[in-house]
Design an enzyme around this catalytic site. Structure first.
Site, PDB file in Angstrom:
ATOM      1  CE  LYS A  22       7.120 -38.159  13.347  1.00 50.18           C
ATOM      2  NZ  LYS A  22       7.486 -37.547  12.058  1.00 50.18           N
ATOM      3  CG  ASN A  23       9.125 -34.405  13.377  1.00 48.28           C
ATOM      4  OD1 ASN A  23       9.192 -35.571  12.957  1.00 48.28           O
ATOM      5  ND2 ASN A  23       8.057 -33.665  13.240  1.00 48.28           N
ATOM      6  CB  CYS A 117       3.158 -38.209   2.500  1.00 51.63           C
ATOM      7  SG  CYS A 117       3.019 -36.606   3.235  1.00 51.63           S
ATOM      8  NE  ARG A 122       5.871 -33.507   3.823  1.00 54.77           N
ATOM      9  CZ  ARG A 122       6.016 -34.173   4.967  1.00 54.77           C
ATOM     10  NH1 ARG A 122       5.260 -35.214   5.214  1.00 54.77           N
ATOM     11  NH2 ARG A 122       6.957 -33.817   5.825  1.00 54.77           N
ATOM     12  N   PRO A 123       7.870 -31.661  -2.104  1.00 57.54           N
ATOM     13  CG  PRO A 123       7.993 -29.684  -3.301  1.00 57.54           C
ATOM     14  CD  PRO A 123       7.092 -30.467  -2.405  1.00 57.54           C
ATOM     15  CB  VAL A 124      13.504 -32.924  -1.650  1.00 59.91           C
ATOM     16  CG1 VAL A 124      12.758 -33.725  -0.601  1.00 59.91           C
ATOM     17  CG2 VAL A 124      13.724 -33.733  -2.931  1.00 59.91           C
ATOM     18  CG  ASP A 125      11.912 -27.334  -4.567  1.00 60.45           C
ATOM     19  OD1 ASP A 125      11.111 -27.952  -3.819  1.00 60.45           O
ATOM     20  OD2 ASP A 125      11.964 -26.094  -4.600  1.00 60.45           O
ATOM     21  CG  ASP A 307       3.967 -31.505  12.581  1.00 56.54           C
ATOM     22  OD1 ASP A 307       5.169 -31.726  12.787  1.00 56.54           O
ATOM     23  OD2 ASP A 307       3.482 -31.427  11.436  1.00 56.54           O
ATOM     24  NE  ARG A 399       5.404 -42.556   9.311  1.00 53.86           N
ATOM     25  CZ  ARG A 399       5.518 -41.731   8.273  1.00 53.86           C
ATOM     26  NH1 ARG A 399       4.533 -41.580   7.440  1.00 53.86           N
ATOM     27  NH2 ARG A 399       6.628 -41.040   8.078  1.00 53.86           N
TER      28      ARG A 399
END
Ligand code: EPZ
Length: 424
Positions: A22-23, A117, A122-125, A307, A399
């Protein structure tokens, strides 16, 4: 809402075919946006998250064709509008991976900010800082990231504040079409990054150092399509091996790659498992023995992957002795602990550390999945619990695990999917 009903006690024994990762598939699908001609991916897993990414691409007008045998064709030439809307992005934060390719190829993009989540904010900075370093103009308003460029992106040297898989992937994709050289420092080293770099190189990109902490990219004018394979899912592999360890059984995982999860295999061996491997298979055999508790600490690849933390915790839950786990990547990735304790586990959490005192058996009880990997840890625990365990909210598991009940039934587990209305 579907549930999984599991009757524990069977010692797993058999072979299971591992799906594509998936990743890896998610960034590869985003990277396909860079191709002037269509990209075909093979070994694509059939998962909810993949469907979401295909919906995001389709929603932009990109042509997506799903073939048989897990093949997907992406043709970005039909793109109409470079917008990834909130209602799709909120269900899968990896949607942010389209930002870099859209910006690099089409000059602008509007992508909804992914929410947090269960496992963390889980920022995207880092993604935004990295693209800004290439000359992007980025505004965040009304919950959307608006990015655009005036002329071509310009190569630059960029050092990530922390190791970020998605941030490395977004910057790598954007850098392929930037003018000049980009040097990515403190880059993530995950196998999925190497899979992405291999695809981009096959499309005509010039990349060196993928898989190390420094990646150098010489920008090119354009990239063409081609056919590329998604690597096997190392986390799905480790999850089925954990199910074998917990039930003291024997499982051979096929269509996988032992080179992708050395740290995990080492911990299984430390716990007393007999691991044998071939070029595309891994077998774990407990020979009926109870695993021994092990200590592990999650960290970026090649260390023990975060994970696999929830799934391997379940091995410690049923092991002999006390195992200490330290989760260093996400601030809230112990949501499975209270649910495992409902089954009779003995786990004490103190900040980032979980102390697991092994028990000989667990007792069935209704439990609730909270996130993708937590849901798999509950299923694994239920396989070893006495009685019938009902795992609720298993949309989380769908998922990231293709046909999970079918694959476990193939290994001898008593498991079936029950609809929300049906009682257990
Ligand atoms: C990827 O998420 C994976 N998802 C995750 O797998 C995995 O847990 C994670 O990498 C770590 O290995 C996909 O590849 C689709 P990160 P990603 O950026 O890229 C912080 C699963 O179960 N950070 O490496 O989002 C972040 O908060 C999922 O399959 C920032 O602070 O993870 C975290 O603490 C879960 N700012 C750390 O870095 C940023 O801009 C690592 O996150 C980006 C990240």
């Amino acid at each position: 809402m579907d549930k999984l009903l599991i009757t524990g006690g069977a010692r797993l024994d058999g072979e299971v075919r591992i799906s594509g990762a998936k990743n890896a598939a998610l960034p590869l699908l985003a990277g396909a946006l860079l191709g002037e001609t269509p990209v075909t991916l093979t070994n694509v897993p059939q998962l909810r998250d993949i469907t979401t990414m295909l919906q995001i691409l389709g929603n932009m007008g990109v042509t997506v064709e799903i073939g048989d045998q897990c093949q997907v064709l992406v043709n970005a030439n039909t793109l109409k509008t470079a917008v990834a809307p909130y209602e799709l992005v909120k269900t899968m934060r990896a949607s942010i991976f389209v930002l870099g390719p859209l910006l690099a190829r089409f000059g602008e993009a509007s992508v909804s900010l992914p929410g947090g989540c269960a496992i963390g904010s889980r920022p995207v900075d880092q993604h935004l800082k990295a693209l800004t370093a290439l000359g992007a103009e980025i505004q965040v308003e009304n919950g959307y990231v608006h990015a655009k460029r005036n002329g071509r992106l310009k190569g630059a040297r960029f050092v990530f504040d922390m190791v970020t898989v998605g941030g490395t992937e977004n910057l790598l994709m954007a850098a392929t079409l930037a003018e000049g050289t980009t040097v990515i420092e403190n880059a993530a080293r995950e196998p999925e990054i190497v899979n992405l770099a291999d695809m981009l190189t096959g499309m005509g990109a010039r990349i060196e150092g993928a898989g190390t902490d420094t990646i150098t990219v010489q920008g090119v004018e354009s990239l063409k399509g081609g056919t590329f394979r998604v690597i096997s899912d190392r986390i799905e592999t480790g999850s089925y091996l954990a199910a074998a360890a917990v039930t003291r059984g024997r499982v051979k995982t096929l269509n996988t790659d032992p080179m992708l999860l050395d740290a995990v295999l080492q911990k299984f061996r430390e716990g007393g498992a007999e691991i044998t491997t071939g070029p595309d298979w891994i077998e774990l055999d407990m020979k009926g023995q109870r695993p021994k508790a092990v200590n592990f600490r999650t960290a970026p690849h090649p260390a023990f992957p975060t994970d696999m933390q929830a799934q391997f915790m379940t091995v410690n839950v049923l092991a002999e002795g006390v195992g200490t786990i330290i989760e260093t990547i996400f601030e809230n990735r112990y949501m499975h602990v209270p649910e495992l304790n409902r089954l009779g586990a003995k786990i004490a959490v103190d900040g980032h550390t979980a102390i697991v005192t092994g028990v000989d058996t667990l007792q069935a009880a209704p439990v609730m999945a909270t996130d993708l990997r937590a849901s798999m840890s509950l299923v694994i625990a239920a396989l070893a619990a006495q009685g019938d365990t009902l795992v609720d909210r298993i949309y989380h598991i769908d998922r990231g695990y293709e046909r999970v009940e079918e694959k476990l039934q193939g290994l001898g587990a008593t498991i079936r999917r029950v609809s929300g209305k049906e009682s257990a």
